[in-house]
Design a protein around this motif. Sequence first.
Motif, PDB file in Angstrom:
ATOM      1  N   CYS A 166      48.013  23.574  27.238  1.00  0.00           N
ATOM      2  CA  CYS A 166      48.083  22.589  28.229  1.00  0.00           C
ATOM      3  C   CYS A 166      48.128  21.071  27.504  1.00  0.00           C
ATOM      4  O   CYS A 166      47.005  20.662  27.051  1.00  0.00           O
ATOM      5  N   GLU A 167      49.117  20.379  27.783  1.00  0.00           N
ATOM      6  CA  GLU A 167      49.372  19.159  27.141  1.00  0.00           C
ATOM      7  C   GLU A 167      49.093  18.179  28.205  1.00  0.00           C
ATOM      8  O   GLU A 167      49.819  18.017  29.139  1.00  0.00           O
ATOM      9  N   ASN A 168      47.721  17.687  28.068  1.00  0.00           N
ATOM     10  CA  ASN A 168      47.344  16.450  29.357  1.00  0.00           C
ATOM     11  C   ASN A 168      47.661  15.219  28.672  1.00  0.00           C
ATOM     12  O   ASN A 168      46.903  14.695  27.806  1.00  0.00           O
ATOM     13  N   ASN A 169      48.961  14.698  29.315  1.00  0.00           N
ATOM     14  CA  ASN A 169      49.156  13.299  28.794  1.00  0.00           C
ATOM     15  C   ASN A 169      48.868  12.258  29.860  1.00  0.00           C
ATOM     16  O   ASN A 169      49.394  11.175  29.934  1.00  0.00           O
ATOM     17  N   LEU A 170      47.883  12.672  30.675  1.00  0.00           N
ATOM     18  CA  LEU A 170      47.147  11.906  31.754  1.00  0.00           C
ATOM     19  C   LEU A 170      48.042  11.891  33.081  1.00  0.00           C
ATOM     20  O   LEU A 170      47.416  11.447  34.025  1.00  0.00           O
ATOM     21  N   TYR A 171      49.306  11.905  33.062  1.00  0.00           N
ATOM     22  CA  TYR A 171      50.104  11.440  34.334  1.00  0.00           C
ATOM     23  C   TYR A 171      51.157  12.707  34.301  1.00  0.00           C
ATOM     24  O   TYR A 171      51.957  13.491  33.548  1.00  0.00           O
ATOM     25  N   ASN A 172      51.025  13.209  35.874  1.00  0.00           N
ATOM     26  CA  ASN A 172      51.917  13.927  36.405  1.00  0.00           C
ATOM     27  C   ASN A 172      52.881  13.019  36.879  1.00  0.00           C
ATOM     28  O   ASN A 172      52.608  12.481  37.959  1.00  0.00           O
ATOM     29  N   GLU A 173      54.040  12.973  36.465  1.00  0.00           N
ATOM     30  CA  GLU A 173      55.001  11.862  36.919  1.00  0.00           C
ATOM     31  C   GLU A 173      54.373  10.643  36.800  1.00  0.00           C
ATOM     32  O   GLU A 173      53.805   9.967  35.706  1.00  0.00           O
ATOM     33  N   TYR A 174      54.165  10.078  38.046  1.00  0.00           N
ATOM     34  CA  TYR A 174      53.534   8.786  37.992  1.00  0.00           C
ATOM     35  C   TYR A 174      52.236   8.701  38.857  1.00  0.00           C
ATOM     36  O   TYR A 174      51.746   7.581  39.312  1.00  0.00           O
ATOM     37  N   TYR A 219      53.361  -0.247  37.866  1.00  0.00           N
ATOM     38  CA  TYR A 219      52.653   0.180  39.070  1.00  0.00           C
ATOM     39  C   TYR A 219      51.690   1.518  38.864  1.00  0.00           C
ATOM     40  O   TYR A 219      50.970   1.568  39.782  1.00  0.00           O
ATOM     41  N   TYR A 220      52.025   2.038  37.942  1.00  0.00           N
ATOM     42  CA  TYR A 220      51.069   3.231  37.678  1.00  0.00           C
ATOM     43  C   TYR A 220      50.013   3.370  36.433  1.00  0.00           C
ATOM     44  O   TYR A 220      49.078   4.002  36.211  1.00  0.00           O
ATOM     45  N   ARG A 221      50.650   2.446  35.487  1.00  0.00           N
ATOM     46  CA  ARG A 221      49.757   2.330  34.227  1.00  0.00           C
ATOM     47  C   ARG A 221      50.080   1.121  33.528  1.00  0.00           C
ATOM     48  O   ARG A 221      51.137   0.479  33.557  1.00  0.00           O
ATOM     49  N   SER A 222      48.871   0.486  32.763  1.00  0.00           N
ATOM     50  CA  SER A 222      49.103  -0.714  32.165  1.00  0.00           C
ATOM     51  C   SER A 222      49.814  -1.026  31.029  1.00  0.00           C
ATOM     52  O   SER A 222      49.813   0.090  30.225  1.00  0.00           O
ATOM     53  N   LYS A 223      50.421  -2.035  30.597  1.00  0.00           N
ATOM     54  CA  LYS A 223      51.062  -2.158  29.121  1.00  0.00           C
ATOM     55  C   LYS A 223      49.699  -1.969  28.248  1.00  0.00           C
ATOM     56  O   LYS A 223      50.042  -1.598  26.914  1.00  0.00           O
ATOM     57  N   GLN A 224      48.693  -2.578  28.509  1.00  0.00           N
ATOM     58  CA  GLN A 224      47.605  -2.694  27.719  1.00  0.00           C
ATOM     59  C   GLN A 224      47.166  -1.111  27.190  1.00  0.00           C
ATOM     60  O   GLN A 224      46.971  -0.928  26.198  1.00  0.00           O
ATOM     61  N   GLU A 225      47.197  -0.391  28.327  1.00  0.00           N
ATOM     62  CA  GLU A 225      46.843   1.175  27.950  1.00  0.00           C
ATOM     63  C   GLU A 225      47.759   1.625  27.051  1.00  0.00           C
ATOM     64  O   GLU A 225      47.459   2.246  26.176  1.00  0.00           O
ATOM     65  N   GLU A 226      49.041   1.359  27.325  1.00  0.00           N
ATOM     66  CA  GLU A 226      50.257   2.035  26.316  1.00  0.00           C
ATOM     67  C   GLU A 226      49.849   1.583  24.795  1.00  0.00           C
ATOM     68  O   GLU A 226      49.998   2.169  23.819  1.00  0.00           O
TER      69      GLU A 226
END
Length: 334
Positions: free
Chosen positions: A182-190, A262-269
């Motif tokens: 299971c690759e949990n990249n935190l987001y299912n689409e958006y 709208y679903y994740r911040s630039k800071q997080e990226e």
Amino acid sequence: MTTTVQQPQSGSDLGAERLLHIYRKLAAIRAFEERVNQLYTRALMPGLAHLYSGEEAIAVGICEALTREDYITSTHRGHGHCLAKGAAPNQMFAELLGKEAGYCRGKGGSMHIADPATGNLGANAIVGGSLGIATGAALSVKHLGNGRVAVSFFGEGALGQGVLYEVMNLAQLWKLPVIYVCENNLYNEYTHYSETTAGDILSRATAFGLPAESVDGQDVLAVYATAKRLVDRSRRGEGPAFLLCNTYRYTGHHVGDISREYYRSKQEEQTWKGERDPIKNFASWLLSQKIADAADLEKIQTELESEMDAAVQFAIDAPYPATEEVEKHVYAGS
Ligand SMILES: Cc1ncc(C[n+]2csc(CCOP(=O)(O)OP(=O)(O)O)c2C)c(N)n1
């Protein structure tokens, strides 16, 4: 920004040549995906693609624990899995551009690359769609007694698909050699996975009696060491296992998803890219262990850049299938 370099001790027993091979694989996937994005923005690629950048350590760490004959099944975000298992970039780019030289003669595109020669039973655009295929492959292994192992890669979005629980049940009852990754990249689409996934992920596998572990999916040596243990165990006939790899996708859900705030911040990226990058951190570790120097890594990068450029050019120059081919090699048709 500080860089986290926490590669495990387990890498030290692999030897310099193998470690540099692993580095090259990681960097090859990144270089491949950068070109996929360019092909999309230059309007040379029909349709969309889901990039794997940021998640490379999972595909490489897992596939390094497999033989060429072992099976994998993949997802809509599958380029990294294909490359890590040994697919050729020129045939992959040709597939992406709809050319006859592609893995599916140009009829599948990004989400339908399969390469039986390297044990790759195919990507799948249906979330969770490849779980049953990997489990079926593991059942065939058991009947044929050929000693192979099957790995099913899937995103955490597939945790909501009932088929996962049906196949884990049978795989455990029948002691099938299959690993559910299971690759949990935190987001299912958006949507953040915490809004779609109740309870503890590993408990879903342990409820069926599967050994279940989680690993830092940004650390290729940790992924490799854990995968090796689970794969060896399955190969010995001890049954299936579940591996949760925690990771992050750097770009959008697909190449067209460019406004993501709208679903994740630039800071997080930026934090993931700056502090948790699987390639940069592995490079720092290789340098710190004196397994390579900066010139060695630059040489690898330069070689990869020209290899990938040549593969793109091959695909651009390759012919489209003939019109008469339209009904061949597809299930539907008159
Ligand atoms: C059965 C099914 N439902 C919905 C979709 C639309 N869809 C495509 S990707 C996706 C989210 C996938 O998230 P995840 O499994 O976590 O993989 P990721 O994209 O994060 O790698 C969805 C809902 C689909 N392809 N298949």
